[in-house]
Structure formats: structure tokens, C-alpha cells
Design a protein around this motif. Structure first.
Motif, PDB file in Angstrom:
ATOM      1  N   ALA A 152       0.838  -1.204   0.000  1.00 27.54           N
ATOM      2  CA  ALA A 152       0.000   0.000   0.000  1.00 27.54           C
ATOM      3  C   ALA A 152       0.872   1.253   0.000  1.00 27.54           C
ATOM      4  O   ALA A 152       0.560   2.244  -0.659  1.00 27.54           O
ATOM      5  CB  ALA A 152      -0.934   0.003   1.203  1.00 27.54           C
ATOM      6  N   ILE A 153       1.991   1.201   0.723  1.00 32.58           N
ATOM      7  CA  ILE A 153       2.901   2.348   0.757  1.00 32.58           C
ATOM      8  C   ILE A 153       3.601   2.485  -0.605  1.00 32.58           C
ATOM      9  O   ILE A 153       3.707   3.589  -1.147  1.00 32.58           O
ATOM     10  CB  ILE A 153       3.952   2.164   1.873  1.00 32.58           C
ATOM     11  CG1 ILE A 153       3.226   1.973   3.200  1.00 32.58           C
ATOM     12  CG2 ILE A 153       4.945   3.314   1.895  1.00 32.58           C
ATOM     13  CD1 ILE A 153       3.518   2.923   4.275  1.00 32.58           C
ATOM     14  N   ARG A 199       2.470   1.653  -3.336  1.00 31.79           N
ATOM     15  CA  ARG A 199       1.440   2.156  -4.226  1.00 31.79           C
ATOM     16  C   ARG A 199       1.332   3.684  -4.150  1.00 31.79           C
ATOM     17  O   ARG A 199       1.338   4.384  -5.164  1.00 31.79           O
ATOM     18  CB  ARG A 199       0.113   1.517  -3.820  1.00 31.79           C
ATOM     19  CG  ARG A 199      -0.991   1.803  -4.755  1.00 31.79           C
ATOM     20  CD  ARG A 199      -2.314   1.291  -4.220  1.00 31.79           C
ATOM     21  NE  ARG A 199      -3.304   2.034  -4.933  1.00 31.79           N
ATOM     22  CZ  ARG A 199      -3.778   1.658  -6.123  1.00 31.79           C
ATOM     23  NH1 ARG A 199      -3.423   0.527  -6.636  1.00 31.79           N
ATOM     24  NH2 ARG A 199      -4.628   2.412  -6.763  1.00 31.79           N
ATOM     25  N   SER A 200       1.244   4.200  -2.933  1.00 29.10           N
ATOM     26  CA  SER A 200       1.081   5.652  -2.793  1.00 29.10           C
ATOM     27  C   SER A 200       2.310   6.399  -3.282  1.00 29.10           C
ATOM     28  O   SER A 200       2.185   7.459  -3.888  1.00 29.10           O
ATOM     29  CB  SER A 200       0.839   6.042  -1.339  1.00 29.10           C
ATOM     30  OG  SER A 200       0.014   5.129  -0.734  1.00 29.10           O
ATOM     31  N   ILE A 201       3.498   5.847  -2.990  1.00 34.42           N
ATOM     32  CA  ILE A 201       4.705   6.534  -3.459  1.00 34.42           C
ATOM     33  C   ILE A 201       4.690   6.594  -4.982  1.00 34.42           C
ATOM     34  O   ILE A 201       4.968   7.645  -5.582  1.00 34.42           O
ATOM     35  CB  ILE A 201       5.974   5.814  -2.955  1.00 34.42           C
ATOM     36  CG1 ILE A 201       6.063   5.918  -1.431  1.00 34.42           C
ATOM     37  CG2 ILE A 201       7.216   6.429  -3.578  1.00 34.42           C
ATOM     38  CD1 ILE A 201       7.252   5.206  -0.834  1.00 34.42           C
ATOM     39  N   GLU A 221       2.083   6.497  -6.915  1.00 33.95           N
ATOM     40  CA  GLU A 221       1.042   7.442  -7.347  1.00 33.95           C
ATOM     41  C   GLU A 221       1.565   8.858  -7.305  1.00 33.95           C
ATOM     42  O   GLU A 221       1.328   9.655  -8.206  1.00 33.95           O
ATOM     43  CB  GLU A 221      -0.198   7.315  -6.444  1.00 33.95           C
ATOM     44  CG  GLU A 221      -1.223   6.387  -7.042  1.00 33.95           C
ATOM     45  CD  GLU A 221      -2.451   6.233  -6.161  1.00 33.95           C
ATOM     46  OE1 GLU A 221      -2.547   6.897  -5.106  1.00 33.95           O
ATOM     47  OE2 GLU A 221      -3.310   5.423  -6.531  1.00 33.95           O
ATOM     48  N   SER A 222       2.273   9.163  -6.230  1.00 31.84           N
ATOM     49  CA  SER A 222       2.795  10.514  -6.086  1.00 31.84           C
ATOM     50  C   SER A 222       3.838  10.796  -7.172  1.00 31.84           C
ATOM     51  O   SER A 222       3.865  11.870  -7.761  1.00 31.84           O
ATOM     52  CB  SER A 222       3.339  10.674  -4.673  1.00 31.84           C
ATOM     53  OG  SER A 222       4.564  11.303  -4.646  1.00 31.84           O
ATOM     54  N   GLY A 254       2.192  11.036 -10.493  1.00 35.69           N
ATOM     55  CA  GLY A 254       1.421  12.279 -10.452  1.00 35.69           C
ATOM     56  C   GLY A 254       2.302  13.492 -10.698  1.00 35.69           C
ATOM     57  O   GLY A 254       1.871  14.490 -11.249  1.00 35.69           O
ATOM     58  N   LYS A 255       3.558  13.405 -10.272  1.00 26.73           N
ATOM     59  CA  LYS A 255       4.471  14.529 -10.452  1.00 26.73           C
ATOM     60  C   LYS A 255       5.118  14.513 -11.831  1.00 26.73           C
ATOM     61  O   LYS A 255       6.010  15.310 -12.110  1.00 26.73           O
ATOM     62  CB  LYS A 255       5.553  14.496  -9.383  1.00 26.73           C
ATOM     63  CG  LYS A 255       4.995  14.827  -8.009  1.00 26.73           C
ATOM     64  CD  LYS A 255       6.069  15.405  -7.117  1.00 26.73           C
ATOM     65  CE  LYS A 255       5.487  15.911  -5.818  1.00 26.73           C
ATOM     66  NZ  LYS A 255       5.141  14.821  -4.896  1.00 26.73           N
ATOM     67  N   ALA A 278       1.027  -2.188  -9.652  1.00 22.50           N
ATOM     68  CA  ALA A 278      -0.424  -2.019  -9.779  1.00 22.50           C
ATOM     69  C   ALA A 278      -0.766  -0.618 -10.304  1.00 22.50           C
ATOM     70  O   ALA A 278      -1.622  -0.461 -11.169  1.00 22.50           O
ATOM     71  CB  ALA A 278      -1.110  -2.281  -8.445  1.00 22.50           C
ATOM     72  N   GLU A 328      -2.689   0.837 -13.797  1.00 22.38           N
ATOM     73  CA  GLU A 328      -3.872   1.698 -13.801  1.00 22.38           C
ATOM     74  C   GLU A 328      -3.626   2.971 -14.582  1.00 22.38           C
ATOM     75  O   GLU A 328      -4.482   3.450 -15.305  1.00 22.38           O
ATOM     76  CB  GLU A 328      -4.247   2.076 -12.365  1.00 22.38           C
ATOM     77  CG  GLU A 328      -4.880   0.934 -11.612  1.00 22.38           C
ATOM     78  CD  GLU A 328      -4.817   1.157 -10.117  1.00 22.38           C
ATOM     79  OE1 GLU A 328      -4.685   2.327  -9.693  1.00 22.38           O
ATOM     80  OE2 GLU A 328      -4.892   0.170  -9.377  1.00 22.38           O
TER      81      GLU A 328
END
Lengths: 320, 346
Positions: free
Chosen positions: B210-211, B213-215, B217-218, B221-222, B240, B244
Motif C-alpha cells: 500500500a505504501i 502504491r502511494s509513493i 502514485e505521487s 502524479g508529479k 499495480a 492503472e
């Protein structure tokens, strides 16, 4: 700046979701008077069953729309199965509820790894399910090309389901006859019994609901956050869910706020560790943030939390 | 009275469930070809870390190396799986008791236990993967990998293929091993494309998808469009997100393209199997280099990029990668393995 806020927002909800399933499960079980520390085990078996059954159904029936939903449902039922064992031990046989919960926590991962090894070979890691067979992201097409809104709201359906479940659970527990009976059984089972409520039956139902929700929580990890099950996947989130439930004073909306708090602190941890912020802090320190903030909030703002009066006490008919 | 008995029975059943649950998938000791002919045959055993022998990574690769040694060299092999850290010592002892000639510890986390065992049993040979010591006993063979070389190559590919001029790196836990990946990668990216910006972040764990994943995404995103991870299971979250968001990812340790065939463009692989096989082969021929660290790099066939890379990486880039490999082997390109060396190079 706006992007960072969108990121923290999105991550908060993503991270809070599996916790919230588990916490809501805990709310049902404990309001009926059965302590459920087996949430971790139920989430693990749910995570495994969801990913494994989706993969198998995919092989059998191809990429049908119903496949991930069937997997999600099977995950819930797998959670129910462990919950049934817990219920038999705690309600029918009046075993110590904590001991039974611990047994469930061993049984869940053990069973998942055993079955995984038998079906797929190896140490219980299931094969990866392709993106199309994961749970759906309902707003994926609408939010295409909108990075900011996408970061916040392009979440898997499991996220939307769990937050609507908060409202539904609240309604059931506080506004329906069933819910009021369920809570009565957890507060004063003897009085409830005298009035003709079947205490055992109510508790069985509550524990099964709890298992179902925890199973869904596990599947929200293995079918949305990533795309397979691995033995390290749940690693303690069931216990955080339990803490969130106590933190939220055994109420659905309370549990939701607690899970969101865990979510936002985790998001903050990742945000502060990102190179854009440029803080030179060790990741070890950063990973403590969620727990430290939780402790502070618990000490300062929450006040005394007391659960249902008969929580954890087995009910014996006719005993004085 | 009955109720209490029933409870006991139930608890007993549950507990038994746990043990059978573990026992089924975990054969305690599997010695192929049990009847040894008068101890003429060499016997090699290995202890896995908590991942187990079929972890689709490190341990599995090591076991495949031994299996090859069995098939090609006629060596007797066996393994012990560890469920937790406390098992390392017992498992090493067990392999010693089974009269193995060489006992492997797979993974740097059992570095201390392997050295202790080597000191306790000077007549038996030991080996360790991914770890080395200042003072190495004569009967201990440490093997380390030049992860910086494979990371350099995937970094080069990332630097050439990025369209946004931004790439990312996700590390598990900071330390010597992951430093090799990070600084090797960084050097490769800059070598390919000196303007390219590199976002680097550690998850603080190898088992928190999950972590990861968020890293990811960030970072996506950047504006990063390719991310490399050296973070074990944590990296699964990154893969994952790559799916997406339809971005590229680079895998680690083994060929991870199976996880997301359209998004994992290459992987920095580590051939633990080659190392295990080669040491076995040497031993069979009566050679033993204990007391000194063997380093497996590109030239020894210890690290490489995944064979499936040609699916997404254009041929021109792969051709250049081949040339770079040669330069690295010839020592024309030096690749730093930590921050100090990286800074010294500039």
C-alpha cells in the motif's frame, strides 16, 4: 500545492478502506457482546480467497463482468467461515473470546498459505490478476484527463462501498429493530433474553456479519490496492482496524473517523518523505508518524472510551 | 462439564489446523536421492529466509541453482525453510547434522548466524548470499552481487525512454544492498540523459504494497513516467499503479514482466542460481575459495537485465546496452555503489 493536497486526499481514502471494513466488522461483533480480535485472520483469508477465486473464475469463464464481483463475494464468505468457527467457540461453547480470536489469527494465514501452496504451488502467493479483472473503478472514464480530480476520486469501487456501509451500518444499528436488539444483547443479554430476544441467534448473526465485512476488507487489498495475494499483504492491518474501532468508541461513524485519521497520517508520512518536500528525515522516523499522532489524539482528545457493557462475557442462559 | 470439554476440543482442533496448515506446504527436509552411495557424492544444503523456497524471487533462484547442480553434477541437495528469524540458527545446525559438505545461508539477514556456524564447525564449508565480513573464516564463502551494474543498465534504459524527463526510484529499506541499486540506477539515468530528473523515495519496508502504491502514485502524479523499484513486495503496489495509469515500471531481482506484461519494460535481475551452481561445480572439482568474497557482476553472469526487455525497449537502445555491458566488463565505466562513491565520481 493543489496536487499535494489531492494526493494526500486520495491516499487517505485508499489506505483507510481495508481498515474500515475490518473496523465495521468489529463494530457489529462487539456491539453484540462478542470480542473479535480475529479480524486480522479473517482479513487474510478474505484477501486470499478473493484473489484466488477471481483468478480461477477468470481461467474458467474468461473475462466476464461478474467475475471480480464473485471473487469479492467469495472473500466475504471465506471471512464468514472463520467467523463461524469463532462464533461456535465463543457463543455455543462459551470459550474465552480472546483465545479463540488468537486461534483465528493463526488459522487465517495458515489456511491461506496452505491452500495457496496446494492450488498454485509455492509459498501461497497467488498469480497476478489482470487489471480488467480487478474490482472496477467506477469513475475511471469520466475522470480521464482530469489529473487532480482523478487523484482524489478515481478510486476502486471497494472504497465507495465501504463508506456507504458506514451510513448503512449506522442506520441498521441505531434505527432498526434488528440493530437495537443487537445492541441490547451486547449491553444486557439477560434483560434481552427475558424480553424474548434469542441472544445466541443475535450474536451468531453479528459475528457472521463481522467475518463477512473483514473478508471484504481483505479482498479490497488483494483485488484493488494490488492484484494478488501474498503472505505479507495484511501484516497487522486487522489490528489497526481493531484499534480504530475502539478509538471510534464502537460506533460506525467513530470507526470511520479513526480509519481516516490512520489514512491521513500514512499519507502524510509518504508526502513528507517525498523528494519534493526535501526533508532529510530517516524513513524509520517517518514511519512512526501514524502511531505517534494516534497516541497523541488518543491521550488528548478522545476521552474515556467504554464499550458495550456485556462485551466479552459469554452468555449462559438461566445463570444468575 | 460438557461445555468445557467441547471448548477444549475445539481449541485443540483449531490448533491442529494451524499445524497441518503449515506442515502441508512445507516439507521440512527434502533430500533428493536419499540412499547416498558411501558418501562419495557431494552433499549441499541451503537455508532459506522467511520467503521460503518457492518465493518466486531470491530463494527460489538459489534452489534452482542447486537443482541444476544435482542434475548436471550429480550432487545431493536439500533445503530447510525458515519461518522466522529464530529459525536460522537451528536450520543451519540441522543441515550440519545431516552431514552436508557445504551449507548455504540465502540472504544477508542471516549473515551473523552463518558466520557463527562457520566458526563453530570449522570442518564444514559454509556459504552466504549477499553478505560479506571484514574477517572471513577459511571455511566460509561469501557471495555478493554487483547490483549497481544491472541497475545502471536499467537506469540507462529509463533515461533513454522517458518522455517527461523524469524517472523515479522506490527503495525498500536504506542500507548497503539497496544503496547499490539506487546509486547504480542514478548513474545510469544520468549517463543516458543528463537533464533527466530523478525522484527517489524509500518506503521503509519490504512488505508494504500500500505504501509502495502511494509513493508510485505521487511520483507518476508529479510527471515521472518510469519507476524502478528495489523494494520486494512493496514494489507490487507500484506495478499495480503503473497498470492503472498506463505508465512504465522496472522490476527487480527476477523478470517481473509477468506481473504486468504491458507495463514492466525490463527488470534488473540477479542470478543467484548461477552463483550457487558455480560454487558447487568448483567444489566438485576440488576448488574452494573460502575466506574471500566472490563478487558476481556482469562479467561473471551474476547480474543482467531481463531477457523479455525486447518487448518494450527499442532495439537501438538494447544494442547500446550491449555495448555498455562490454564497457562495464572492460572497466571503462565505473559504477558507484553508494553515496560516497557517487559524489567522488562527480
Amino acid at each position: 500545492m493543489l496536487k499535494d493536497i489531492a494526493f494526500i486526499f486520495g491516499t487517505t481514502f485508499m489506505y483507510a478502506t481495508p481498515l474500515l471494513y475490518g473496523a465495521l466488522g468489529g463494530v457489529f461483533s462487539e456491539n453484540s457482546g462478542v470480542v473479535n480480535i480475529g479480524i486480522e485472520g479473517m482479513m487474510t483469508i478474505g484477501a486470499f480467497s478473493g484473489a484466488a477465486s477471481t483468478f480461477i473464475l477468470l481461467e474458467l469463464y474468461g473475462n466476464a463482468l461478474w467475475v471480480p464481483w464473485a471473487g469479492f463475494l467469495i472473500a466475504g464468505l471465506a471471512g464468514c467461515f472463520l467467523a463461524l468457527l469463532h462464533a461456535i467457540a465463543c457463543i455455543t461453547f462459551r470459550a474465552d473470546q480472546v483465545v479463540s480470536g488468537i486461534a483465528i489469527n493463526f488459522l487465517g494465514p495458515g489456511l491461506a498459505m496452505f491452500l495457496g501452496g496446494r492450488i498454485f504451488g509455492g509459498s501461497g502467493t497467488t498469480p497476478t490478476i489482470p487489471l480488467e479483472a480487478k474490482l472496477i473503478r467506477p469513475f475511471d472514464t469520466i475522470l480521464k484527463g482530469k489529473p487532480l480530480l482523478g487523484m482524489m476520486l478515481n478510486q476502486y469501487i471497494s472504497v465507495y462501498i465501504v463508506f456507504s456501509l458506514v451510513g448503512i451500518s449506522w442506520y441498521i444499528l441505531y434505527k432498526t429493530k434488528f440493530g437495537i436488539r443487537l445492541r441490547a444483547v451486547g449491553e444486557h443479554p439477560k434483560a434481552a433474553d427475558t424480553l424474548g430476544i434469542n441472544v445466541y441467534q443475535m450474536r451468531y448473526i453479528a459475528v457472521l456479519i463481522s467475518g463477512f465485512l473483514s473478508g471484504l476488507g481483505g479482498a479490497s487489498l488483494s483485488m484493488a490496492i494490488i492484484a494478488n495475494f501474498r503472505p505479507t499483504l495484511v501484516s497487522g492491518q486487522g489490528f489497526i482496524a481493531l484499534a480504530a474501532m475502539i478509538f471510534g468508541k464502537w460506533k460506525p461513524q467513530g470507526a470511520m473517523w479513526a480509519c481516516l485519521l490512520f489514512g491521513v497520517t500514512t499519507a502524510l508520512q509518504i508526502y513528507l518523505g517525498s523528494p519534493a518536500v526535501g526533508l532529510k528525515i530517516s524513513t524509520h522516523l517517518l514511519s512512526m508518524i501514524p502511531y505517534i499522532i494516534t497516541l497523541i489524539v488518543l491521550m488528548g482528545f478522545v476521552g474515556k472510551s467504554s464499550g458495550p457493557a456485556a462485551n466479552g462475557i459469554p452468555y449462559e442462559k438461566g445463570k444468575r | 462439564m460438557f461445555k468445557r470439554g467441547g471448548t477444549l476440543l475445539l481449541v485443540l482442533l483449531l490448533t491442529m489446523g494451524i499445524f497441518t496448515g503449515c506442515g502441508g506446504q512445507q516439507p521440512q527436509q527434502k533430500n533428493e536421492s536419499e540412499d547416498s552411495q558411501e558418501r562419495e557424492v557431494l552433499k549441499i544444503g541451503m537455508v532459506t529466509d522467511v520467503g521460503g523456497v518457492y518465493d518466486k524471487a531470491f530463494n527460489q533462484s538459489a534452489w534452482e541453482g542447486l537443482q541444476r547442480a544435482r542434475d548436471e553434477l550429480g550432487i545431493e541437495i536439500g533445503y530447510q525453510e525458515s519461518k522466522q528469524e529464530a529459525d536460522y540458527e537451528d536450520n543451519l545446525e540441522r543441515l550440519v547434522e545431516q552431514e552436508n559438505d557445504l551449507v548455504w545461508g540465502v540472504g544477508y539477514i542471516m549473515g551473523k548466524q552463518v558466520k557463527e556456524a562457520a566458526l563453530n564447525y570449522p570442518d564444514i564449508k559454509f556459504g552466504i548470499i549477499d553478505n560479506t565480513y571484514d574477517e572471513i573464516p577459511k571455511n566460509l564463502q561469501p557471495v555478493i552481487f554487483k547490483d549497481q551494474e544491472s541497475s545502471f543498465l536499467v537506469g540507462y534504459i529509463a533515461g533513454k525512454m522517458t518522455k517527461t524527463n523524469k524517472v523515479g526510484f522506490i527503495g525498500g529499506v536504506k542500507g548497503d544492498v539497496i544503496d547499490r541499486f539506487e546509486y547504480g540506477y542514478m548513474t545510469g539515468v544520468k549517463y543516458a540523459n543528463s537533464d533527466c530528473e530523478l525522484l527517489s523515495q524509500y518506503a521503509g519496508a519490504f512488505d508494504k504494497p500500500a505504501i509502495g502504491r502511494s509513493i508510485a502514485e505521487s511520483m507518476y502524479g508529479k510527471g515521472a513516467d518510469i519507476i524502478f523499484h528495489a523494494s520486494g513486495d512493496t514494489g507490487n503496489g507500484m506495478i499495480a499503479v503503473a497498470q492503472e495509469k498506463n505508465k512504465y515500471a522496472i522490476g527487480v531481482d527476477r523478470d517481473q514482466s509477468k506481473e504486468a506484461p504491458d507495463h514492466v519494460i525490463t527488470s534488473a535481475i540477479k542470478k543467484v542460481d548461477n552463483a550457487m551452481f558455480n560454487v558447487a561445480k568448483d567444489l566438485k572439482e576440488g576448488k574452494w575459495n573460502g575466506g574471500e568474497t566472490i563478487v558476481y557482476g556482469l562479467s561473471e553472469g551474476g547480474v543482467d537485465i531481463a531477457p523479455t526487455s525486447d518487448k518494450h525497449v527499442p532495439k537501438e537502445i538494447l544494442d547500446e546496452v550491449e555495448k555498455l555491458k562490454k564497457k562495464i566488463i572492460d572497466g571503462e565505466i565505473k559504477i558507484p555503489q553508494n553515496e560516497a562513491e557517487y559524489k567522488a565520481m562527480k
